[in-house]
Write a protein that holds these residues in place. Sequence first.
Motif, mmCIF file in Angstrom:
data_model
loop_
_atom_site.group_PDB
_atom_site.id
_atom_site.type_symbol
_atom_site.label_atom_id
_atom_site.label_comp_id
_atom_site.label_asym_id
_atom_site.label_seq_id
_atom_site.Cartn_x
_atom_site.Cartn_y
_atom_site.Cartn_z
ATOM 1 N N ARG A 272 0.834 -1.199 0.000
ATOM 2 C CA ARG A 272 0.000 0.000 0.000
ATOM 3 C C ARG A 272 0.871 1.251 0.000
ATOM 4 O O ARG A 272 1.583 1.523 0.973
ATOM 5 C CB ARG A 272 -0.910 0.002 1.222
ATOM 6 N N PRO A 273 0.834 2.058 -1.083
ATOM 7 C CA PRO A 273 1.654 3.274 -1.121
ATOM 8 C C PRO A 273 1.174 4.289 -0.096
ATOM 9 O O PRO A 273 -0.020 4.395 0.198
ATOM 10 C CB PRO A 273 1.450 3.800 -2.553
ATOM 11 N N GLY A 274 2.124 5.049 0.466
ATOM 12 C CA GLY A 274 1.765 6.118 1.384
ATOM 13 C C GLY A 274 1.244 7.326 0.640
ATOM 14 O O GLY A 274 1.529 7.525 -0.547
ATOM 15 N N ARG A 275 0.510 8.162 1.326
ATOM 16 C CA ARG A 275 -0.089 9.332 0.682
ATOM 17 C C ARG A 275 0.955 10.306 0.162
ATOM 18 O O ARG A 275 0.705 11.036 -0.787
ATOM 19 C CB ARG A 275 -1.012 10.046 1.675
ATOM 20 N N GLY A 276 2.101 10.352 0.790
ATOM 21 C CA GLY A 276 3.134 11.280 0.359
ATOM 22 C C GLY A 276 3.962 10.783 -0.799
ATOM 23 O O GLY A 276 4.914 11.457 -1.215
ATOM 24 N N GLY A 277 3.632 9.613 -1.352
ATOM 25 C CA GLY A 277 4.402 9.075 -2.469
ATOM 26 C C GLY A 277 5.567 8.232 -2.017
ATOM 27 O O GLY A 277 6.718 8.530 -2.343
ATOM 28 N N TRP A 278 5.295 7.170 -1.266
ATOM 29 C CA TRP A 278 6.368 6.303 -0.799
ATOM 30 C C TRP A 278 5.811 4.920 -0.494
ATOM 31 O O TRP A 278 4.603 4.726 -0.360
ATOM 32 C CB TRP A 278 7.036 6.882 0.453
ATOM 33 N N LEU A 279 6.733 3.946 -0.390
ATOM 34 C CA LEU A 279 6.411 2.597 0.055
ATOM 35 C C LEU A 279 7.074 2.367 1.407
ATOM 36 O O LEU A 279 8.210 2.792 1.633
ATOM 37 C CB LEU A 279 6.921 1.546 -0.947
ATOM 38 N N GLU A 280 6.349 1.689 2.292
ATOM 39 C CA GLU A 280 6.917 1.347 3.595
ATOM 40 C C GLU A 280 7.886 0.178 3.436
ATOM 41 O O GLU A 280 7.558 -0.826 2.802
ATOM 42 C CB GLU A 280 5.807 0.940 4.571
ATOM 43 N N CYS A 281 9.067 0.319 4.018
ATOM 44 C CA CYS A 281 10.086 -0.730 3.946
ATOM 45 C C CYS A 281 10.681 -0.937 5.327
ATOM 46 O O CYS A 281 10.744 -0.008 6.146
ATOM 47 C CB CYS A 281 11.175 -0.327 2.951
ATOM 48 N N ARG A 282 11.104 -2.159 5.580
ATOM 49 C CA ARG A 282 11.817 -2.467 6.819
ATOM 50 C C ARG A 282 12.986 -3.373 6.468
ATOM 51 O O ARG A 282 12.824 -4.379 5.784
ATOM 52 C CB ARG A 282 10.883 -3.136 7.824
ATOM 53 N N LEU A 283 14.176 -2.990 6.919
ATOM 54 C CA LEU A 283 15.390 -3.742 6.619
ATOM 55 C C LEU A 283 15.956 -4.346 7.895
ATOM 56 O O LEU A 283 16.165 -3.640 8.890
ATOM 57 C CB LEU A 283 16.437 -2.823 5.980
ATOM 58 N N HIS A 284 16.208 -5.658 7.860
ATOM 59 C CA HIS A 284 16.837 -6.364 8.970
ATOM 60 C C HIS A 284 18.264 -6.697 8.515
ATOM 61 O O HIS A 284 18.468 -7.583 7.675
ATOM 62 C CB HIS A 284 16.057 -7.638 9.298
#
Length: 490
Positions: A272-284
Motif C-alpha cells: 500500500r503506497p503512502g499518501r506522500g508518495g512512498w512505500l513502507e520498507c523495513r530492513l533487517h
Amino acid sequence: MTLDVSGTGHPAERTDDIRMEDSRYQAVSSRDARFDGVFFFAVSTTGIYCRPSCPAVTPKRRNVSFFRTAAAAQRAGYRACRRCRPDAVPGSAEWNVRADVVGRAMRLIGDGVVDREGVAGLAARLGYSARQVQRQLNAELGAGPIALARAQRGHTARVLLQTTTLQAAEIAFAAGFASVRQFNDTIREIYAATPSELRSRRPGRTLAPGRGAGVPLRLAHRGPYAAEDLFDHLADRAIPGVEEVVGTNGSRTYRRTLRLPGGPAVAEVSERPGRGGWLECRLHLADPRDLTTATQRVRRVFDLDADPYAVGERLGADPVLAPLVAARPGLRVPGTPDPHEAALRAVAGGSAAGLVVAYGERLCVPSGGLTHLFPRAESLTEAGPPALRALAGALASGVLALDPGADREETERRLLALPGIDATTAARIRTHALGDPDVLLPDSPAVPPGAHPDRWRPWRSYAMRYLALRRPAQAAAAAGRTEREPCPKR
C-alpha cells in the motif's frame, strides 16, 4: 536536460541554459513534484536548498540558483531545507536511462561502491582513470564522486538518527564515515544542526535494530505507482526460501533475503503506497553499514526512481499503448537486488527453486518462510544445463561483469557469445538485471503488427511491460472474468 553549472560556454548554449533555468523556476513557482530529484534549487538569501515542490514561499528569481544534484548544492555551501527534506527525494530517472560514464557512475555511487572501494574502485569498474571520472562528474554535475558519496552518507545518517536508537558513534560508522568527527562536521554542514538536534526532530517513535524491529524506511517514488501489478509479478515468480509475498491483495508484503557486503539481510516492503508518495520498507541487517546499499537495491526491485510522467507522455502518444497507459498509470518494470541472481534465474527458468535447495546458502536464523540466499555464481559452474554453467562460469571468473554500472551494450554482446543464451534471454537480462529502460524484446508476439517501437524510445522496456499485461487482460475478458482472482496464500 543539462545545466552549465560553470556559467561559461558558447553564447547560444548560455541562452539555452537561461531558458532552461526559467522553465525550472516556473516548476518551482508551481511546486511541481514531477521535478523532485531531477534538479534542486538554492536560495542565496537563506543559504538553503530545496526540492522543486517545497511548500515554502517561492523566493525571488534573482536569489535562486539551480543544481543537478544535492551534492552540488551542498558543495556550493547550501544546507538542506528542514521542511521539504530534499535529500529524501527519488533519484533522477536520467541515471537509469543514460548509458554513458556519468550515468554508470551515478548508479555505482548509489550502490555504495565509493564507500567500499574508493574513487579508484569506481574508476576501475568504469574503465576510466580516477582523474577522468572526477573531471566528467564535476563538469556535468558540479560535484565529484567523493562529494556525491558524502551527500549519500549524510542522508543515511539522518535516516538512522531519526528512525533508530543507535548511538551517534554507531551511526557514524554505519553510514560510512571514517570518524565521528567527520560525521559531526558533515551533519552540521548539510543540515545546520548537530546530530543530537537532528535526532530531536524525528517525526515519530524510533525502533532499535537488533530487537526484531529492523530499520523502518519510507522509500519515495515519483508520481503514481501501480503497486498491484508489481506485487502480482513478484508473487507469481517468488522462489520459496528466498522470497515470499504474504497477506491479501491491497495489503500484501513482499519479503526476501539479500546478499550484502556485510552479511545476509531481509527486506520487507508493503504494497500500500503512502499518501506522500512512498512505500513502507523495513530492513533487517546483519551490519548497519549495509543500509545505503540495501536501500538502493530494494529501490531497484521496485523501480522507484522511474519517471512515470515522462513514460506516460511518450507512450501515451502511441495509439496502441494509449489505452493501456491510461488504464495503468505509474506502471513499473520490476528490477532485482542482485544482477547475478536475475541473470541466473533468467537462464535457469523453472529449475531456479531447485538450485536454491541444492546450492543456496542457509540463513543462520530463518525469518518466516525465508531460509536461503540465492546461490552464488561460483556454486553453479557445474550445475544445470550447459547455458547455466557457461553463464555461471563467466560471472565467477569476471569475464562477464553484471552490476549497476555495467556497459549495457558490451554486456549484451558477451551474453550472446555464451553458448545457449539467445537474443530474448539476453534482452531480459538487460532489462531486469541491468535496469535498462529501453529494451525491445526481439520477435516478441506482444508487439502488434504495424507498431513503431522506435517511437517508444527511451522507454521501450515500459512499452513491453504494458503489452505483456495486455495479453492476460484480453484472455480474462474473453473468458468472461471481470475481476482478478485473489493472490494465493503462501
